[in-house]
Design a protein around this motif. Structure first.
Motif, PDB file in Angstrom:
ATOM      1  N   ASP A 260       0.805  -1.217   0.000  1.00 52.87           N
ATOM      2  CA  ASP A 260       0.000   0.000   0.000  1.00 52.87           C
ATOM      3  C   ASP A 260       0.844   1.277   0.000  1.00 52.87           C
ATOM      4  OD1 ASP A 260      -2.577  -1.249  -0.027  1.00 52.87           O
ATOM      5  OD2 ASP A 260      -2.195  -1.877   2.037  1.00 52.87           O
ATOM      6  N   THR A 261       2.140   1.120  -0.240  1.00 55.23           N
ATOM      7  CA  THR A 261       3.007   2.287  -0.384  1.00 55.23           C
ATOM      8  C   THR A 261       2.691   2.999  -1.697  1.00 55.23           C
ATOM      9  OG1 THR A 261       4.792   1.252   0.880  1.00 55.23           O
ATOM     10  CG2 THR A 261       5.408   3.047  -0.601  1.00 55.23           C
ATOM     11  N   VAL A 262       2.610   4.312  -1.657  1.00 58.52           N
ATOM     12  CA  VAL A 262       2.298   5.097  -2.849  1.00 58.52           C
ATOM     13  C   VAL A 262       3.582   5.367  -3.627  1.00 58.52           C
ATOM     14  CG1 VAL A 262       1.370   7.288  -3.706  1.00 58.52           C
ATOM     15  CG2 VAL A 262       0.306   6.158  -1.735  1.00 58.52           C
ATOM     16  N   VAL A 263       3.534   5.084  -4.919  1.00 58.08           N
ATOM     17  CA  VAL A 263       4.720   5.255  -5.761  1.00 58.08           C
ATOM     18  C   VAL A 263       4.383   6.060  -7.008  1.00 58.08           C
ATOM     19  CG1 VAL A 263       5.865   3.143  -4.988  1.00 58.08           C
ATOM     20  CG2 VAL A 263       4.310   3.055  -6.939  1.00 58.08           C
ATOM     21  N   MET A 264       5.382   6.804  -7.472  1.00 57.10           N
ATOM     22  CA  MET A 264       5.292   7.507  -8.749  1.00 57.10           C
ATOM     23  C   MET A 264       6.187   6.769  -9.739  1.00 57.10           C
ATOM     24  SD  MET A 264       4.390   9.807 -10.888  1.00 57.10           S
ATOM     25  CE  MET A 264       3.402  10.892  -9.842  1.00 57.10           C
ATOM     26  N   VAL A 265       5.637   6.436 -10.897  1.00 60.16           N
ATOM     27  CA  VAL A 265       6.386   5.761 -11.955  1.00 60.16           C
ATOM     28  C   VAL A 265       6.256   6.596 -13.219  1.00 60.16           C
ATOM     29  CG1 VAL A 265       6.698   3.636 -13.271  1.00 60.16           C
ATOM     30  CG2 VAL A 265       5.788   3.529 -10.939  1.00 60.16           C
ATOM     31  N   LYS A 266       7.378   7.021 -13.771  1.00 59.66           N
ATOM     32  CA  LYS A 266       7.319   7.817 -14.990  1.00 59.66           C
ATOM     33  C   LYS A 266       8.497   7.465 -15.892  1.00 59.66           C
ATOM     34  CE  LYS A 266       9.565  11.821 -12.802  1.00 59.66           C
ATOM     35  NZ  LYS A 266       9.406  13.257 -12.482  1.00 59.66           N
ATOM     36  N   ALA A 267       8.317   7.732 -17.177  1.00 52.77           N
ATOM     37  CA  ALA A 267       9.356   7.422 -18.153  1.00 52.77           C
ATOM     38  C   ALA A 267      10.604   8.242 -17.871  1.00 52.77           C
ATOM     39  CB  ALA A 267       8.849   7.702 -19.562  1.00 52.77           C
ATOM     40  N   ALA A 268      11.753   7.587 -17.924  1.00 48.72           N
ATOM     41  CA  ALA A 268      13.012   8.291 -17.708  1.00 48.72           C
ATOM     42  C   ALA A 268      13.369   9.161 -18.911  1.00 48.72           C
ATOM     43  CB  ALA A 268      14.130   7.283 -17.433  1.00 48.72           C
ATOM     44  N   ASP A 269      12.841   8.795 -20.072  1.00 51.43           N
ATOM     45  CA  ASP A 269      13.116   9.539 -21.302  1.00 51.43           C
ATOM     46  C   ASP A 269      12.073  10.639 -21.463  1.00 51.43           C
ATOM     47  OD1 ASP A 269      13.621  10.481 -23.808  1.00 51.43           O
ATOM     48  OD2 ASP A 269      13.491   8.543 -24.826  1.00 51.43           O
ATOM     49  N   SER A 270      12.503  11.872 -21.461  1.00 49.25           N
ATOM     50  CA  SER A 270      11.571  13.000 -21.566  1.00 49.25           C
ATOM     51  C   SER A 270      10.894  13.063 -22.925  1.00 49.25           C
ATOM     52  CB  SER A 270      12.318  14.322 -21.311  1.00 49.25           C
ATOM     53  OG  SER A 270      13.351  14.504 -22.273  1.00 49.25           O
ATOM     54  N   ALA A 271      11.435  12.348 -23.922  1.00 48.47           N
ATOM     55  CA  ALA A 271      10.841  12.364 -25.257  1.00 48.47           C
ATOM     56  C   ALA A 271       9.806  11.271 -25.444  1.00 48.47           C
ATOM     57  CB  ALA A 271      11.931  12.211 -26.320  1.00 48.47           C
ATOM     58  N   SER A 272       9.577  10.477 -24.415  1.00 50.88           N
ATOM     59  CA  SER A 272       8.628   9.375 -24.543  1.00 50.88           C
ATOM     60  C   SER A 272       7.240   9.888 -24.866  1.00 50.88           C
ATOM     61  CB  SER A 272       8.585   8.568 -23.242  1.00 50.88           C
ATOM     62  OG  SER A 272       7.569   7.588 -23.293  1.00 50.88           O
ATOM     63  N   SER A 273       6.551   9.200 -25.810  1.00 54.78           N
ATOM     64  CA  SER A 273       5.192   9.602 -26.159  1.00 54.78           C
ATOM     65  C   SER A 273       4.214   9.255 -25.051  1.00 54.78           C
ATOM     66  CB  SER A 273       4.759   8.927 -27.465  1.00 54.78           C
ATOM     67  OG  SER A 273       4.735   7.509 -27.324  1.00 54.78           O
ATOM     68  N   LYS A 274       4.644   8.382 -24.132  1.00 51.71           N
ATOM     69  CA  LYS A 274       3.827   8.045 -22.974  1.00 51.71           C
ATOM     70  C   LYS A 274       4.661   8.296 -21.715  1.00 51.71           C
ATOM     71  CE  LYS A 274       0.519   4.764 -24.865  1.00 51.71           C
ATOM     72  NZ  LYS A 274      -0.091   3.418 -24.729  1.00 51.71           N
ATOM     73  N   PRO A 275       4.516   9.462 -21.107  1.00 53.41           N
ATOM     74  CA  PRO A 275       5.349   9.782 -19.947  1.00 53.41           C
ATOM     75  C   PRO A 275       5.066   8.900 -18.737  1.00 53.41           C
ATOM     76  CG  PRO A 275       3.686  11.484 -20.308  1.00 53.41           C
ATOM     77  CD  PRO A 275       3.648  10.590 -21.498  1.00 53.41           C
ATOM     78  N   TYR A 276       3.868   8.274 -18.701  1.00 56.47           N
ATOM     79  CA  TYR A 276       3.520   7.399 -17.585  1.00 56.47           C
ATOM     80  C   TYR A 276       3.009   6.072 -18.133  1.00 56.47           C
ATOM     81  CZ  TYR A 276       3.513  12.002 -15.392  1.00 56.47           C
ATOM     82  OH  TYR A 276       3.865  13.259 -14.977  1.00 56.47           O
TER      83      TYR A 276
ATOM     84  N   PHE B 223       1.045   3.900 -16.706  1.00 54.02           N
ATOM     85  CA  PHE B 223      -0.324   3.688 -16.253  1.00 54.02           C
ATOM     86  C   PHE B 223      -0.664   4.852 -15.338  1.00 54.02           C
ATOM     87  CE2 PHE B 223       2.638   0.498 -14.390  1.00 54.02           C
ATOM     88  CZ  PHE B 223       2.941   1.164 -13.212  1.00 54.02           C
ATOM     89  N   PRO B 224      -1.918   5.006 -14.927  1.00 59.54           N
ATOM     90  CA  PRO B 224      -2.262   6.147 -14.067  1.00 59.54           C
ATOM     91  C   PRO B 224      -1.450   6.148 -12.771  1.00 59.54           C
ATOM     92  CG  PRO B 224      -4.241   5.155 -14.963  1.00 59.54           C
ATOM     93  CD  PRO B 224      -3.117   4.227 -15.325  1.00 59.54           C
ATOM     94  N   VAL B 225      -0.813   7.259 -12.474  1.00 64.80           N
ATOM     95  CA  VAL B 225       0.015   7.408 -11.270  1.00 64.80           C
ATOM     96  C   VAL B 225      -0.216   8.786 -10.669  1.00 64.80           C
ATOM     97  CG1 VAL B 225       1.849   5.775 -11.866  1.00 64.80           C
ATOM     98  CG2 VAL B 225       1.946   8.103 -12.787  1.00 64.80           C
ATOM     99  N   PRO B 226       0.131   8.942  -9.361  1.00 61.02           N
ATOM    100  CA  PRO B 226       0.725   7.946  -8.469  1.00 61.02           C
ATOM    101  C   PRO B 226      -0.264   6.842  -8.131  1.00 61.02           C
ATOM    102  CG  PRO B 226       0.131   9.900  -7.235  1.00 61.02           C
ATOM    103  CD  PRO B 226      -0.099  10.232  -8.676  1.00 61.02           C
ATOM    104  N   SER B 227       0.292   5.679  -7.797  1.00 54.01           N
ATOM    105  CA  SER B 227      -0.521   4.522  -7.474  1.00 54.01           C
ATOM    106  C   SER B 227       0.169   3.771  -6.337  1.00 54.01           C
ATOM    107  CB  SER B 227      -0.681   3.630  -8.708  1.00 54.01           C
ATOM    108  OG  SER B 227      -1.574   2.574  -8.463  1.00 54.01           O
ATOM    109  N   THR B 228      -0.316   2.582  -6.049  1.00 52.84           N
ATOM    110  CA  THR B 228       0.314   1.744  -5.024  1.00 52.84           C
ATOM    111  C   THR B 228       0.813   0.466  -5.675  1.00 52.84           C
ATOM    112  OG1 THR B 228      -1.728   0.566  -4.453  1.00 52.84           O
ATOM    113  CG2 THR B 228      -1.282   2.650  -3.283  1.00 52.84           C
ATOM    114  N   TYR B 229       1.745  -0.199  -5.021  1.00 51.17           N
ATOM    115  CA  TYR B 229       2.208  -1.484  -5.546  1.00 51.17           C
ATOM    116  C   TYR B 229       1.033  -2.446  -5.708  1.00 51.17           C
ATOM    117  CZ  TYR B 229       7.068  -0.080  -4.551  1.00 51.17           C
ATOM    118  OH  TYR B 229       8.278   0.557  -4.537  1.00 51.17           O
ATOM    119  N   ARG B 230       0.122  -2.434  -4.746  1.00 51.80           N
ATOM    120  CA  ARG B 230      -1.014  -3.353  -4.799  1.00 51.80           C
ATOM    121  C   ARG B 230      -1.881  -3.077  -6.043  1.00 51.80           C
ATOM    122  NH1 ARG B 230      -3.140  -6.134  -0.611  1.00 51.80           N
ATOM    123  NH2 ARG B 230      -2.216  -4.699   0.918  1.00 51.80           N
ATOM    124  N   ALA B 231      -2.215  -1.808  -6.265  1.00 54.97           N
ATOM    125  CA  ALA B 231      -3.048  -1.458  -7.410  1.00 54.97           C
ATOM    126  C   ALA B 231      -2.343  -1.762  -8.726  1.00 54.97           C
ATOM    127  CB  ALA B 231      -3.433   0.013  -7.338  1.00 54.97           C
TER     128      ALA B 231
END
Length: 720
Positions: free
Chosen positions: A353-369, A371-379
């Motif tokens: 249930d820890t809340v995490v932010m996951v985003k693309a390391a490449d700023s040029a990515s067409s999808k910066p995320y 999936f919907p974030v921030p989220s939890t490991y469980r979700a």
């Protein structure tokens, strides 16, 4: 349209009208050429919004640059990997190629969702750059949903690119193509083949042979084999060599941060769509599924381990609509048994249930995320990652370095590099990543109770990078839109099997068993068996309130349609749940008959195992066919009711004379169900009918059936 009417117009009026229409056309054309794709982008903003920032606040989305060449130049990228993906596989392959491009050859690259950019700028790609197209074929040779705009562009007779050049406009473009298809389908890899052909016709140069992967058996091997020839050509085209990049820290694809400060209301707990921007119009589609109220009832139950459900989905009061023959997409939830298995071995059980932010390391990515974030490991494990799928060999390669000892590393490396060992230990037994990691941990001679955290050294970004996103499951709609415009029906058989001899190990269908548990909970059903545990309440208890169950759904259009003229005969072949769309077809034609319309002969060839056990909708057919009249009837094949197995293709041959006569009356053929065996056998039966009753030679008969497909009178909705 005016016909047989006399009307006159003054010359002045005609001139002014023509001038006005020309002015409007010029303005529209100018707007499209200057801001190509803006209308498409505006439509998308109805169903997408900015992700919460690292601290959980919504940000205003910046207008996306549609000129991909400009983006490449600004970000210093020489290679771009476009993907046309329906289920996420093509997207995964594009990401893998981009990673290899940078890691092995030191060439900066980016991946791109093909619908997010304006491909009319292909004529401005510099000669020293490369464009990859990783394209999946969907349905009857159709492009994936996100590739439709690109498809429409290149299929125009006179393609207009950004510079307006007409002759060989893509003469400076160097490209590569890898296609994903399925050989059990008639139009195997037709999208990648057509894209390749059209690009060549427009003057572009393919620098290596086109790759084709077969999803029915050897997709991963096909992909790896294609790369062996592709990478040397890639190096020649760009003037690079393998190993030019310096060996350094592992290249991050995703950055992961565990948050300590956030607004819980803005944390995604499994919601499929992102939060709606203030003032944005609510439109339900593939990017924003509708949480639809459902009701279910059981059609049959076989020996307590195989159930078939009829699902009614209420879409009233929404913008959603469907046409008879379309598909309904249902977004599943992974079971908690597998969530806990994977979380445990990764050492994340105490942090679910820890809340995490996951985003693309490449700023040029067409999808910066991802999936919907921030989220939890469980979700993330429950709703966003396909944790029940078999990991690819490439995924296992990426995990070797995180083995706890040489023995574990050796085992992982063998699974990753030896395709026979992989097939025996992963593919055939259908082991998911959690199970594979448990298997590897067992080689270290550690007791099961001590395996928690055994692979805690694997960074979470590696898991996100190497696991596909959980995708919706598609079902042929089994209702008629004319009869039931606000309620969609679907038919689903639960899937579970024991693929190996391991005692007690059962593989469960991701969505069908989720549906079964929803049904049991909503209807108070207890069949006495133990199933994996599911979170049926859903994110923030939005899927179950104790009374009404809901499912995230959207509608996908299909070309599987009845003829516009109801007087044309139809011949339908659909064993098992392949009969689902034909329930909708038959109900629609019966409705038309009741409305006083002339309806042509309607034949349905249906097959199942037993007439008394799994005969779907047995109580409905007599009344429907009585309504349709004596020229219409149901022909059944029950394969287990006699010593000799009888299938739909056998019944089709038995009624060959009648079927052939209907084909001479412009009858339409519809086939739904198993592509690998049934659909092929049915196709061959029609070839035999053309030989027997049409007195055609074998080659002529094959051409006859092929022509029926070409003109749309032989349609398939099949799966492997």
């Amino acid at each position: 349209m005016r016909t047989n009417n006399r009307w006159t117009v003054s010359r002045d009026t005609l001139f002014l009208g023509t001038l006005g229409m020309g002015l409007i056309a010029w303005l529209v054309r100018r707007q499209l050429s200057g801001k190509k794709g803006d209308s498409h982008l505006e439509r998308k903003t109805h169903s997408s919004s900015a992700n919460p920032s690292e601290h959980g606040h919504l940000t205003q989305p910046a207008k996306r640059e549609r000129n991909f060449v400009k983006v490449m130049q600004e970000k210093g990228r020489r290679v771009i990997f476009f993907y046309g993906s329906q289920t996420g596989t093509a997207e995964d392959y594009a990401a893998r190629l981009a990673k290899e491009c940078t890691k092995r050859y030191g060439v900066s690259a980016m991946t791109a969702d093909i619908e997010l950019y304006d491909l009319s700028y292909l004529d401005t790609v510099p000669e020293d750059c490369l464009v990859f197209f990783v394209m999946a074929t969907y349905g009857e040779g159709e492009p994936t949903d996100n590739a439709v705009d690109f498809w429409d562009l290149i299929m125009e007779e006179a393609v207009e690119f950004s510079t307006g050049k007409e002759e060989a406009p893509l003469k400076n473009l160097h490209y590569l193509v890898f296609g994903l298809g399925n050989k059990t389908y008639e139009h195997y890899n037709s999208v990648s083949r057509t894209v390749d052909r059209r690009l060549t016709e427009l003057g572009a140069t393919r620098i290596s042979e086109r790759g084709e992967g077969d999803d029915d058996g050897s997709l991963e091997d096909d992909f790896l084999a294609w790369q062996e020839k592709m990478w040397p050509a890639f190096c020649d085209a760009l003037g690079v060599e393998e190993g030019e990049t310096s060996m350094g820290p592992r290249q991050l694809v995703y950055a992961v941060e565990e948050l300590t400060s956030y607004d819980m209301d803005l944390v995604y707990l499994g919601e499929i769509s992102e939060q709606l921007q203030n003032g944005a119009k609510l439109i339900y589609d593939a990017k924003r599924p509708y949480l639809a109220p459902i009701s279910t009832y059981e059609l049959f139950q076989q020996t307590n381990d195989r159930h078939c459900l009829h699902v009614n989905i209420d879409i009233s009061g929404t913008n959603l609509s469907y046409q008879t023959g379309d598909h309904v997409a249902i977004w599943p939830t992974n079971n908690d048994t597998e969530v806990h298995r994977l979380a445990s071995i990764l050492g994340l059980m105490d942090k679910l249930d820890t809340v995490v932010m996951v985003k693309a390391a490449d700023s040029a990515s067409s999808k910066p995320y991802p999936f919907p974030v921030p989220s939890t490991y469980r979700a993330i494990f429950r709703h966003y990652l396909d944790i029940c799928a078999c990991p690819s060999r490439q995924t296992l390669v990426s995990l070797v370095e995180f083995g706890t000892d040489d023995q574990c590393k050796s085992f992982l490396r063998k699974l990753a590099t030896d395709k026979d060992e992989y097939r025996k230990m992963v593919g055939d037994p259908v082991r998911n990543l959690g199970e594979v990691l448990e298997l590897v941990a067992a080689t270290a001679d550690i007791d099961r109770k001590d395996r928690s955290g055994f692979f805690a050294s694997i960074p979470f970004d590696v898991i996100v990078e190497n696991m596909s996103r959980l995708q919706p499951r598609y079902y042929s709609i089994s209702s008629s839109s004319k009869e039931s415009p606000h309620v969609i029906s679907a038919t689903a058989v639960t899937l579970e099997y024991t693929p190996d001899s391991t005692a007690g190990r059962v593989v469960y269908g991701v969505n069908t068993n989720y549906l079964w548990r929803v049904h049991c909970t909503a209807n108070g059903v207890d069949d006495g068996r133990v199933y994996p545990v599911y979170d049926l309440d859903g994110p923030r208890q939005t899927l179950w309130d104790g009374k009404v169950a809901k499912l995230p759904i959207h509608v996908r259009r299909s070309q599987f349609k009845l003829p516009r003229n109801p007087t044309y005969p139809v011949i339908m072949i659909g064993p098992g749940t392949g009969v689902a769309p034909f329930r909708g077809f038959v109900r629609e034609r019966a409705l038309q008959k009741r409305e006083g319309k002339e309806v042509g002969p309607t034949l349905l060839f249906y097959g199942c195992r037993h007439s008394q056990e799994d005969f779907l909708y047995a109580d409905e057919w007599p009344g429907l066919f009585n309504t349709l009249g004596e020229n219409s009837h149901l022909i059944t094949a029950f394969s287990r009711d006699s010593s000799e197995k009888v299938y739909v293709q056998h019944r089709l041959q038995e009624h060959g004379e009648e079927v052939w006569a209907l084909l001479q009356q412009n009858a339409y053929i519809y086939v739904c169900g198993d592509a690998k065996n049934m659909a092929r056998d049915v196709n061959q039966t029609f070839v035999h009918l053309a030989q027997q009753y049409g007195e055609q030679m074998e080659q002529q008969a094959h051409e006859f059936v092929k022509n029926l497909r070409t003109i749309g009178r032989y349609q398939e909705d099949v799966w492997s």
